[in-house]
Scaffold this motif. Structure first.
Motif, short mmCIF file in Angstrom:
data_model
loop_
_atom_site.label_atom_id
_atom_site.label_comp_id
_atom_site.label_asym_id
_atom_site.label_seq_id
_atom_site.Cartn_x
_atom_site.Cartn_y
_atom_site.Cartn_z
N GLU A 202 0.83 -1.03 0.23
CA GLU A 202 0.24 0.02 -0.13
C GLU A 202 0.57 1.39 -0.35
O GLU A 202 1.59 1.00 1.23
CB GLU A 202 -1.47 -0.23 1.35
CG GLU A 202 -2.23 1.24 1.15
CD GLU A 202 -2.61 0.66 2.14
OE1 GLU A 202 -4.20 1.81 2.35
OE2 GLU A 202 -2.97 0.02 3.01
N ARG A 203 -0.03 2.48 -1.21
CA ARG A 203 1.16 3.59 -0.97
C ARG A 203 0.52 4.63 -0.96
O ARG A 203 -0.16 4.62 -1.94
CB ARG A 203 2.45 3.71 -1.88
CG ARG A 203 1.65 3.35 -3.26
CD ARG A 203 3.09 2.97 -3.83
NE ARG A 203 2.39 2.27 -5.73
CZ ARG A 203 1.85 3.62 -7.21
NH1 ARG A 203 2.97 5.26 -6.24
NH2 ARG A 203 1.53 3.48 -8.31
N ARG A 204 0.71 5.64 -0.45
CA ARG A 204 0.01 6.80 -1.37
C ARG A 204 0.03 7.09 -3.09
O ARG A 204 1.03 7.19 -3.39
CB ARG A 204 0.91 7.84 0.31
CG ARG A 204 0.34 8.47 0.92
CD ARG A 204 -1.01 8.68 1.22
NE ARG A 204 -1.12 10.21 0.68
CZ ARG A 204 -0.79 11.26 1.59
NH1 ARG A 204 0.49 11.62 2.46
NH2 ARG A 204 -1.03 13.03 0.76
N VAL A 205 -0.61 7.79 -2.88
CA VAL A 205 -0.44 8.09 -4.66
C VAL A 205 -1.82 8.96 -4.65
O VAL A 205 -2.12 9.94 -4.42
CB VAL A 205 -2.36 7.10 -5.14
CG1 VAL A 205 -0.78 5.28 -5.85
CG2 VAL A 205 -3.36 6.34 -4.81
N PRO A 206 -1.38 9.98 -5.60
CA PRO A 206 -1.90 11.31 -6.31
C PRO A 206 -3.83 10.91 -6.52
O PRO A 206 -4.34 9.62 -7.25
CB PRO A 206 -1.86 11.89 -7.25
CG PRO A 206 -0.02 11.09 -7.68
CD PRO A 206 -0.59 10.43 -6.84
N LEU A 207 -4.40 11.86 -6.05
CA LEU A 207 -6.17 11.84 -5.47
C LEU A 207 -6.93 12.81 -7.01
O LEU A 207 -6.14 13.80 -6.49
CB LEU A 207 -6.46 12.26 -4.62
CG LEU A 207 -8.40 12.50 -4.59
CD1 LEU A 207 -8.71 10.82 -4.53
CD2 LEU A 207 -8.97 12.49 -3.61
N SER A 208 -6.64 12.06 -8.04
CA SER A 208 -7.75 12.53 -9.24
C SER A 208 -8.83 13.75 -8.59
O SER A 208 -9.47 13.12 -7.89
CB SER A 208 -8.21 11.50 -10.62
OG SER A 208 -9.50 10.77 -9.86
#
Length: 300
Positions: A202-208
């Motif tokens: 699990e990793r942080r990702v940009p939020l569209s």
């Protein structure tokens, strides 16, 4: 403030909510912890109307904690989240109906009290995702490839209680988990329970912007303030496949402090802002953190 946390045995040693409880205590607040799954509860006296500013629930679906939280709500006490809203998402069959009625992009959902009734689902709907209506943490989620595979699974499904079934949404093997806390949204990518891969962390990702709008709408539709949303990025766009009240908030920066501040804010306000406006079914003014928003713009 004085708060009451209802914590099931399943979460006795988990960082969430124990880190939140520790943070609140460090700030000088009094936190009483009740473990409804391991206690004899004298229900006629369990809820003291003057003892706590708010009650907070962290339990598994189907656990006894929600009953106690609903008792507190019935006595006019503040709960985090709203007790009716929690009940609405804990029952996945009900959540599917409420979500579709509220305009959320959710797959068609069948519900059955007996697994043999799943035979009536048209063959054209396969593959199906079948799971318990009161499941949580990926428990009991099965990908059923065909009616023949369903026949093989029927004995295994017999002990699961009420079930829901949804057509499988094609996806890359990962889903996006969006956490809502303190008026902000945070997105992570993680391995789908249907496609386990130990190499995927699990990793942080940009939020569209599209997913952010859907996640904010979830809070308004269900009346939740602290929650998580599982979103699949399918071929026709984002699809909501699950909603959780008071999730783990993994990968959220300073999660314990953020959740603790949100709990205090809701307790001080006397209840849920989201539940108060749920009949409008419009998105709350949740914010994407600036860094994530910039990353999302760069990714498009």
């Amino acid at each position: 403030m004085r708060l009451c946390f209802l914590v099931e045995e399943h979460y006795r040693h988990d960082g969430m909510p124990n880190e939140v409880i520790g943070q609140l205590t460090a700030w000088g607040h009094r936190v009483d912890v009740v473990r409804p799954g391991g206690s004899l509860l004298r229900m006629t006296e369990a809820v003291d109307a003057g003892a706590h500013d708010a009650w907070v629930l962290k339990t598994v679906s189907g656990g006894p904690g929600l009953t106690l939280l609903e008792a507190a709500a019935a006595a006019g006490l503040t709960t985090v989240n709203d007790a009716r809203s929690i009940r609405g998402v804990r029952d996945k069959a009900l959540a599917a109906a409420v979500g579709r009625a509220g305009g959320l992009p959710m797959p068609p959902t069948y519900a059955v009290a007996r697994p043999d009734l799943l035979r009536e689902i048209p063959a054209g709907e396969y593959p199906l995702v079948v799971k318990p209506a009161d499941g949580s943490s990926g428990r009991g989620v099965r990908l059923v490839s065909s009616p023949e595979r369903l026949e093989q699974l029927l004995p295994e499904l017999a002990g699961e209680g009420m079930l829901i079934a949804q057509p499988y949404v094609p996806n890359p093997g990962t889903d996006v988990k969006v956490y809502a806390v303190g008026g902000e949204l945070f997105a992570t990518e993680r391995c789908s329970p249907l496609h386990p891969d130990p190499a995927v962390r699990e990793r942080r990702v940009p939020l569209s912007g599209e997913v952010a709008a859907i996640a904010a709408q979830v809070g308004a539709v269900y009346g939740l303030d602290l929650y998580g949303v599982d979103v699949l990025l399918g071929p026709d766009g984002p699809v909501v496949v699950d909603v959780n009240d008071f999730p783990s908030f993994r990968q959220v920066p300073d999660a314990a402090a953020r959740v603790a501040r949100a709990v205090l804010g809701l307790a001080g306000a006397g209840g849920s802002a989201a539940a108060a406006c749920r009949t409008r079914a419009r998105a709350l003014p949740l914010a994407i953190p600036a860094q994530a928003a910039r990353a999302g713009e760069a990714a498009r």
